[in-house]
Design a protein around this motif. Structure first.
Motif, mmCIF file in Angstrom:
data_model
loop_
_atom_site.group_PDB
_atom_site.id
_atom_site.type_symbol
_atom_site.label_atom_id
_atom_site.label_comp_id
_atom_site.label_asym_id
_atom_site.label_seq_id
_atom_site.Cartn_x
_atom_site.Cartn_y
_atom_site.Cartn_z
ATOM 1 N N GLN A 144 0.829 -1.208 0.000
ATOM 2 C CA GLN A 144 0.000 0.000 0.000
ATOM 3 C C GLN A 144 0.862 1.256 0.000
ATOM 4 O O GLN A 144 0.538 2.247 -0.675
ATOM 5 C CB GLN A 144 -0.927 -0.028 1.210
ATOM 6 N N ALA A 145 1.987 1.245 0.744
ATOM 7 C CA ALA A 145 2.900 2.383 0.728
ATOM 8 C C ALA A 145 3.535 2.558 -0.645
ATOM 9 O O ALA A 145 3.716 3.694 -1.129
ATOM 10 C CB ALA A 145 3.978 2.191 1.792
ATOM 11 N N GLN A 146 3.857 1.448 -1.294
ATOM 12 C CA GLN A 146 4.430 1.526 -2.644
ATOM 13 C C GLN A 146 3.409 2.064 -3.642
ATOM 14 O O GLN A 146 3.779 2.742 -4.607
ATOM 15 C CB GLN A 146 4.923 0.147 -3.066
ATOM 16 N N VAL A 147 2.162 1.792 -3.426
ATOM 17 C CA VAL A 147 1.124 2.349 -4.286
ATOM 18 C C VAL A 147 1.098 3.869 -4.153
ATOM 19 O O VAL A 147 1.021 4.604 -5.160
ATOM 20 C CB VAL A 147 -0.248 1.741 -3.935
ATOM 21 N N GLU A 148 1.164 4.376 -2.930
ATOM 22 C CA GLU A 148 1.178 5.817 -2.738
ATOM 23 C C GLU A 148 2.423 6.449 -3.360
ATOM 24 O O GLU A 148 2.369 7.532 -3.968
ATOM 25 C CB GLU A 148 1.121 6.142 -1.243
ATOM 26 N N GLN A 149 3.558 5.786 -3.237
ATOM 27 C CA GLN A 149 4.779 6.294 -3.850
ATOM 28 C C GLN A 149 4.655 6.324 -5.373
ATOM 29 O O GLN A 149 5.115 7.267 -6.030
ATOM 30 C CB GLN A 149 5.958 5.427 -3.430
ATOM 31 N N ALA A 150 4.060 5.292 -5.956
ATOM 32 C CA ALA A 150 3.876 5.254 -7.406
ATOM 33 C C ALA A 150 2.948 6.366 -7.865
ATOM 34 O O ALA A 150 3.154 6.958 -8.941
ATOM 35 C CB ALA A 150 3.331 3.886 -7.819
ATOM 36 N N ARG A 151 1.970 6.698 -7.089
ATOM 37 C CA ARG A 151 1.071 7.788 -7.450
ATOM 38 C C ARG A 151 1.813 9.129 -7.438
ATOM 39 O O ARG A 151 1.598 9.976 -8.322
ATOM 40 C CB ARG A 151 -0.110 7.820 -6.492
ATOM 41 N N GLN A 152 2.683 9.332 -6.466
ATOM 42 C CA GLN A 152 3.482 10.558 -6.454
ATOM 43 C C GLN A 152 4.440 10.615 -7.641
ATOM 44 O O GLN A 152 4.652 11.688 -8.243
ATOM 45 C CB GLN A 152 4.271 10.643 -5.145
ATOM 46 N N THR A 153 4.988 9.460 -8.015
ATOM 47 C CA THR A 153 5.875 9.415 -9.180
ATOM 48 C C THR A 153 5.118 9.768 -10.449
ATOM 49 O O THR A 153 5.641 10.485 -11.330
ATOM 50 C CB THR A 153 6.503 8.010 -9.300
ATOM 51 N N ALA A 216 5.574 5.037 -14.781
ATOM 52 C CA ALA A 216 5.050 5.250 -13.430
ATOM 53 C C ALA A 216 3.655 4.655 -13.281
ATOM 54 O O ALA A 216 3.301 4.115 -12.226
ATOM 55 C CB ALA A 216 5.046 6.746 -13.110
ATOM 56 N N GLU A 217 2.861 4.749 -14.336
ATOM 57 C CA GLU A 217 1.516 4.157 -14.288
ATOM 58 C C GLU A 217 1.587 2.635 -14.198
ATOM 59 O O GLU A 217 0.799 2.010 -13.466
ATOM 60 C CB GLU A 217 0.730 4.588 -15.517
ATOM 61 N N ARG A 218 2.524 2.007 -14.948
ATOM 62 C CA ARG A 218 2.685 0.551 -14.862
ATOM 63 C C ARG A 218 3.142 0.146 -13.464
ATOM 64 O O ARG A 218 2.709 -0.897 -12.937
ATOM 65 C CB ARG A 218 3.697 0.084 -15.898
ATOM 66 N N LEU A 219 4.045 0.954 -12.886
ATOM 67 C CA LEU A 219 4.505 0.654 -11.528
ATOM 68 C C LEU A 219 3.353 0.752 -10.533
ATOM 69 O O LEU A 219 3.240 -0.068 -9.605
ATOM 70 C CB LEU A 219 5.624 1.610 -11.146
ATOM 71 N N LEU A 220 2.489 1.714 -10.739
ATOM 72 C CA LEU A 220 1.318 1.838 -9.864
ATOM 73 C C LEU A 220 0.417 0.620 -9.999
ATOM 74 O O LEU A 220 -0.073 0.087 -8.989
ATOM 75 C CB LEU A 220 0.548 3.112 -10.207
ATOM 76 N N GLU A 221 0.194 0.160 -11.217
ATOM 77 C CA GLU A 221 -0.641 -1.019 -11.425
ATOM 78 C C GLU A 221 -0.029 -2.248 -10.761
ATOM 79 O O GLU A 221 -0.746 -3.066 -10.151
ATOM 80 C CB GLU A 221 -0.826 -1.259 -12.918
ATOM 81 N N ALA A 222 1.309 -2.402 -10.876
ATOM 82 C CA ALA A 222 1.959 -3.549 -10.248
ATOM 83 C C ALA A 222 1.789 -3.520 -8.736
ATOM 84 O O ALA A 222 1.484 -4.555 -8.102
ATOM 85 C CB ALA A 222 3.436 -3.579 -10.624
ATOM 86 N N ASN A 223 1.981 -2.360 -8.148
ATOM 87 C CA ASN A 223 1.811 -2.245 -6.695
ATOM 88 C C ASN A 223 0.361 -2.481 -6.278
ATOM 89 O O ASN A 223 0.096 -3.063 -5.220
ATOM 90 C CB ASN A 223 2.280 -0.867 -6.226
ATOM 91 N N HIS A 225 -1.675 -4.474 -7.855
ATOM 92 C CA HIS A 225 -1.863 -5.929 -7.936
ATOM 93 C C HIS A 225 -1.275 -6.626 -6.714
ATOM 94 O O HIS A 225 -1.850 -7.618 -6.228
ATOM 95 C CB HIS A 225 -1.223 -6.472 -9.213
ATOM 96 N N ASP A 226 -0.144 -6.125 -6.219
ATOM 97 C CA ASP A 226 0.423 -6.700 -4.994
ATOM 98 C C ASP A 226 -0.530 -6.512 -3.820
ATOM 99 O O ASP A 226 -0.709 -7.420 -2.997
ATOM 100 C CB ASP A 226 1.770 -6.048 -4.683
ATOM 101 N N VAL A 227 -1.125 -5.328 -3.753
ATOM 102 C CA VAL A 227 -2.105 -5.084 -2.689
ATOM 103 C C VAL A 227 -3.266 -6.062 -2.812
ATOM 104 O O VAL A 227 -3.720 -6.658 -1.819
ATOM 105 C CB VAL A 227 -2.605 -3.626 -2.741
ATOM 106 N N GLY A 228 -3.751 -6.246 -4.038
ATOM 107 C CA GLY A 228 -4.845 -7.194 -4.237
ATOM 108 C C GLY A 228 -4.437 -8.615 -3.906
ATOM 109 O O GLY A 228 -5.224 -9.387 -3.314
ATOM 110 N N LEU A 229 -3.204 -9.019 -4.267
ATOM 111 C CA LEU A 229 -2.729 -10.376 -3.976
ATOM 112 C C LEU A 229 -2.647 -10.615 -2.474
ATOM 113 O O LEU A 229 -3.114 -11.653 -1.976
ATOM 114 C CB LEU A 229 -1.365 -10.583 -4.633
#
Length: 378
Positions: A144-153, A216-223, A225-229
């Motif tokens: 979840q933290a990586q998702v927030e970081q990806a959004r800032q990126t 950055a958008e792909r990185l957000l999607e990956a993070n 998916h990790d949250v969903g997993l």
């Protein structure tokens, strides 16, 4: 005085010796024929044990005769009742069964909580146990933290993209003006080449900024998916009942560490209740899937349970040793499954017991009427 007493003493001694010889002679011939008068000329008590044993023996023989008569009458009644079945109705012995479903772990872990026990009725989706998922919850927080970081990126890359678009627009405008001045001789060829190179650099920077936004958008999607997993894995650590049924066995306790696939509960699927019977080839050949049937359980002999034939074996086999007698095991039989309607099983879920013995009756000819004891329905 002694002279007068001596004859009396001799007479007494003679009587004693005579009685002693008489007793010894009787003892040597037959112990039971011993005289009532003993060596002391006094009566003795005659034992009554043989008479009591005789009465007990007569009582036991009489009781055994009554039991044999009752058993023979029961067998005769059963055979007589079976012989009264009209033509077109077959029957076979079996046991009521329900599908067993194992509730197991998906991941290795420790049991943190048990929410059901043996005999409990559970519904589909009900949580019956929880596994320790603290490690997965920490991984979820990290994702979840990586998702927030990806959004800032993405936000930064989008701002850079807008900047590069502005610079590209400026470079295009300068090149256009320089080209006009060059036609009138008011600008040099060198200046025109510089403006053109600036435009090419702005286009390259714009393309790079666009790619950084996409990355950055792909990185957000990956993070995401990790949250969903991790969310799915945490939810999978909540063991739920897949169907409505009853808990049959509890195979683990709180605090035990189980491997992946470790069994915690075994439940009975009350929507799939059936009885397997075996019929010879001549009778099974008349039976089809969907044939009407009735089940009479030994526990409820007066309650016929409506059912349908759901399966007929494609190959004949010898019946199991636990089904019939040795003479019937020597015959080739077909296994036939008689299943109770799922809705009826749910209505009577509290009465469903796996292993109850009974008899299943199959009506091969639909025109034949059921006997009176098989017409009713619970």
């Amino acid at each position: 005085m002694e002279t007068k007493l001596q004859p009396l003493m001799d007479d007494i001694d003679k009587k004693k010796s005579t009685n002693t010889r008489t007793g010894e002679a009787a003892g040597t011939t037959d112990e039971k024929a011993r005289p009532v008068v003993a060596t002391s000329n006094l009566p003795v008590t005659v034992p009554l044990k043989p008479a009591r044993n005789s009465r007990r023996l007569r009582f036991s023989v009489g009781l055994l005769a009554v039991l044999l008569a009752a058993g023979g009458g029961g067998v005769y009644w059963w055979k007589h009742s079976q012989s009264q079945l009209p033509p077109g109705i077959s029957f076979g012995n079996g046991r009521l069964e329900a599908d067993e479903i194992d509730i197991s772990t998906k991941f290795p872990g420790r049991i943190a909580e048990l929410r059901a026990d043996i005999g409990d009725m559970v519904t589909a989706g009900q949580v019956v146990a929880r596994m320790d998922s603290r490690d997965l919850q920490e991984s979820l927080k990290k994702s979840q933290a990586q998702v927030e970081q990806a959004r800032q990126t993405i936000a930064e890359a989008t701002a850079n993209l807008e900047q590069q678009r502005t610079q590209r627009t400026l470079a295009a405008q300068e090149l256009e003006r320089t080209e006009g001045l060059l036609k009138n001789g008011w600008a040099t060829k060198e200046l025109f080449d510089q403006r053109k190179q600036a435009l090419d650099g702005a286009n390259a920077a714009l393309n790079a900024a666009t790619n950084r936004v996409a990355q950055a958008e792909r990185l957000l999607e990956a993070n995401q998916h990790d949250v969903g997993l991790y969310t799915v894995n945490i939810n999978d650590n909540d063991l739920v009942a897949p169907l409505d049924g009853r808990i049959q066995y509890r195979l683990a306790n709180i605090g035990e560490v189980l491997p992946a696939g470790g069994k915690v509960f075994t439940m009975l699927n009350i929507s799939y209740v059936y009885m397997d019977i075996y019929l010879p080839t001549l009778e099974s050949g008349k039976i089809k899937v969907g044939t009407d049937a009735r089940i009479l359980l030994d526990a409820y002999p007066n309650i016929p349970i409506p059912a349908k034939v759901s399966f007929i074996a494609s190959q004949a086999q010898f019946t199991p040793k636990t089904v019939e007698t040795q003479s019937e095991r020597d015959k080739l039989m077909f296994r036939i499954r008689v299943r109770i309607d799922p809705e009826r099983s749910r209505v009577h879920a509290e009465s469903v017991r796996s292993g109850l013995p009974g008899v299943a009756y199959l009506r091969a000819d639909p025109d034949v009427a059921w006997p009176e004891n098989l017409k009713g329905s619970p």
